[in-house]
Design an enzyme around this catalytic site. Structure first.
Site, mmCIF file in Angstrom:
data_model
loop_
_atom_site.group_PDB
_atom_site.id
_atom_site.type_symbol
_atom_site.label_atom_id
_atom_site.label_comp_id
_atom_site.label_asym_id
_atom_site.label_seq_id
_atom_site.Cartn_x
_atom_site.Cartn_y
_atom_site.Cartn_z
ATOM 1 N N PHE A 106 0.848 -1.194 0.000
ATOM 2 C CA PHE A 106 0.000 0.000 0.000
ATOM 3 C C PHE A 106 0.892 1.256 0.000
ATOM 4 C CE2 PHE A 106 -2.785 3.196 1.867
ATOM 5 C CZ PHE A 106 -3.922 3.013 1.090
ATOM 6 N N ASP A 183 1.641 -4.880 8.723
ATOM 7 C CA ASP A 183 0.452 -4.064 8.484
ATOM 8 C C ASP A 183 -0.722 -5.041 8.362
ATOM 9 O OD1 ASP A 183 -1.674 -2.722 7.253
ATOM 10 O OD2 ASP A 183 -0.353 -1.343 6.198
ATOM 11 N N TYR A 208 -11.342 0.836 10.380
ATOM 12 C CA TYR A 208 -12.559 1.227 9.638
ATOM 13 C C TYR A 208 -12.924 0.239 8.534
ATOM 14 C CZ TYR A 208 -8.691 3.524 7.115
ATOM 15 O OH TYR A 208 -7.496 3.793 6.507
ATOM 16 N N LYS A 209 -12.106 -0.804 8.339
ATOM 17 C CA LYS A 209 -12.445 -1.794 7.296
ATOM 18 C C LYS A 209 -13.312 -2.876 7.939
ATOM 19 C CE LYS A 209 -7.996 -0.940 5.033
ATOM 20 N NZ LYS A 209 -8.403 -0.107 3.909
ATOM 21 N N ARG A 358 -11.817 -4.458 -6.780
ATOM 22 C CA ARG A 358 -11.736 -5.321 -5.594
ATOM 23 C C ARG A 358 -13.144 -5.630 -5.101
ATOM 24 N NH1 ARG A 358 -7.969 -2.358 -1.228
ATOM 25 N NH2 ARG A 358 -9.715 -0.901 -1.306
HETATM 26 C C1 LIG Z 1 -2.750 -1.842 3.792
HETATM 27 C C2 LIG Z 1 -3.012 -0.441 4.212
HETATM 28 N N1 LIG Z 1 -2.101 0.205 4.959
HETATM 29 C C3 LIG Z 1 -2.295 1.475 5.359
HETATM 30 C C4 LIG Z 1 -3.434 2.165 5.018
HETATM 31 C C5 LIG Z 1 -3.551 3.610 5.402
HETATM 32 O O1 LIG Z 1 -4.279 3.830 6.503
HETATM 33 P P1 LIG Z 1 -4.568 5.324 7.028
HETATM 34 O O2 LIG Z 1 -4.988 6.122 5.837
HETATM 35 O O3 LIG Z 1 -5.695 5.121 7.956
HETATM 36 O O4 LIG Z 1 -3.344 5.845 7.653
HETATM 37 C C6 LIG Z 1 -4.428 1.534 4.271
HETATM 38 C C7 LIG Z 1 -5.662 2.249 3.917
HETATM 39 O O5 LIG Z 1 -6.522 1.805 3.237
HETATM 40 C C8 LIG Z 1 -4.202 0.200 3.842
HETATM 41 O O6 LIG Z 1 -5.100 -0.440 3.098
#
Ligand SMILES: Cc1ncc(COP(=O)(O)O)c(C=O)c1O
Length: 396
Positions: A106, A183, A208-209, A358
């Protein structure tokens, strides 16, 4: 899961985006209303109850990811927690020059690590795996050596849903003295994770997911108990301070997980996460995962039978042992296809560049018939033809 589904408002199009933003349960709505009442009646007096929420909610989230009490806090965003924990890990590994990460991870993870590599004069080595199947455990293992300070990886890839072997990679890193930061954004609340059992060092993830904490709800951070006193995170805020309200002259962090806090926690978000995680705890991650595996197997079959003859391709692992809780499908016109499904209020999935839709059916509130109907609607839209669309909105 039927009794749980009844706790959600499931009207509207078929929602297969629970891997991006979960739905609010009735208990979350109630808890938020109660919290606003509490705030309006008790004002600043509420803080005596709210101040310990990052640790209390952390323990609850910890139970969903195999972390014993006192090792998880809920605060800040995943990005900020990733920064804090990665920086703390690097400071604890002074003689080691390399940060290992996934070139396909990500963006925020890669950006945070790029920034930290630059700041600390280290080398960021990005590993290249398959876009569909992700990194091989053996390739990660072979890349770790005595120069590796930190290995930072997503358990489940945000685009393909490819799942890594968390325990094996953690063990490989430990054999060579490297620390690992996981992560768990796409695993927490959907896939069994046992951080303590794997002797994981560090982990972060959002709420939030699959955890259904709501837009912008605070993230979690895990630090294995014995590492906590050894690590110092770089944001020296008063919430990490011993006897915070003594307002002392110098930063002297608490010895436990509290030292990974920085500033005032988002109380409304924390209360929402607490209520939402309670529902997941009651449903049980093993049961959620069992349903999720049936969903992803069904999606893979339907994509192959119905969508591949129309020019789409499966963009997630075929091996169920390597899959996470969402499935992706690639198509040269993935964005207009995704947009048509959303605009016609048929199916809500999401588009990820360059060419992927997705599909994340959250097991708590999605039915098998929803998944079946979603693919049926996706088939109909493709059969009717999708026109190229030039513009793409800010959010997809
Ligand atoms: C795998 C992954 N890491 C990090 C994040 C980023 O999270 P945040 O924007 O809440 O910092 C996301 C957001 O969708 C994600 O899917």
């Amino acid at each position: 899961m039927a009794p749980y589904r009844r706790q959600f408002n499931t009207e509207g199009p078929i929602y297969l985006d629970g891997n991006s933003l979960g739905r609010p349960s009735a208990s979350v709505v109630e808890r938020l209303a109660e919290a606003v009442r509490d705030w309006s009646e008790n004002l600043v007096g509420g803080w005596s109850r709210w101040i310990d929420l990052p640790a209390a909610v952390g323990d609850r989230v910890g139970r969903l990811i195999g972390a014993g009490p006192g090792q998880v806090v809920v605060c800040d965003s995943t990005t900020v927690n990733l920064y804090k924990l990665a920086a703390a890990a690097l400071s604890a590994q002074p003689g080691r020059q390399v940060i290992l990460a996934d070139a396909d991870d990500f963006p925020t993870d890669r950006y945070v690590l790029q920034g930290l590599a630059e700041l600390s004069g280290r080398e960021l080595r990005l590993l290249h795996g398959s876009a569909v199947d992700g990194l091989d455990t053996e390739a990660v293992d072979a890349a770790i050596d005595a120069r590796t300070a930190l290995v930072c990886l997503s358990h489940v890839n945000f685009r393909s849903g490819a799942r890594l072997d968390l325990a094996a990679i953690t063990e490989a890193a430990h054999r060579r003295g490297a620390l690992v930061l996981w992560d768990l954004c796409h695993s927490a609340g959907a896939i069994p994770v046992d951080l303590d059992e794997a002797r994981a060092d560090l982990a972060v993830g959002c709420t939030y997911k699959y955890l259904n904490g709501g837009p912008g709800s605070p993230a979690f951070a895990y630090v294995r108990r014995d590492l906590q006193v050894r690590l110092r995170q770089p944001v020296w805020g008063w919430f990490g301070q011993q006897d915070q309200f003594a307002m002392g002259p110098k930063y002297d962090p608490t010895s436990g997980m509290g030292r990974f806090l920085a500033g005032t926690p988002p109380v409304l978000g924390l209360l929402a996460v607490d209520a939402a995680a309670q529902t997941l705890e009651s449903a049980g991650v093993p049961a959620l995962w069992a349903k999720s595996q049936q969903f992803t197997a069904m999606l893979v079959d339907l994509i192959r039978d119905r969508l591949e003859p129309l020019g789409a391709t499966l963009a997630s692992p075929t091996d169920p042992g390597r899959r996470g809780a969402h499935v992706s499908v690639a198509h040269p016109r993935a964005w207009p296809w995704c947009k048509a499904l959303i605009d016609r209020r048929m199916v809500i999935g999401d588009f990820r560049p360059p060419d992927v839709i997705r599909l994340g059916p959250a097991p708590l509130y999605t039915r098998f018939v929803d998944v079946f109907d979603a693919v049926q609607k996706m088939t109909e839209v493709l059969q009717a033809g999708v026109e190229e669309v030039q513009d793409r909105p800010r959010v997809t």
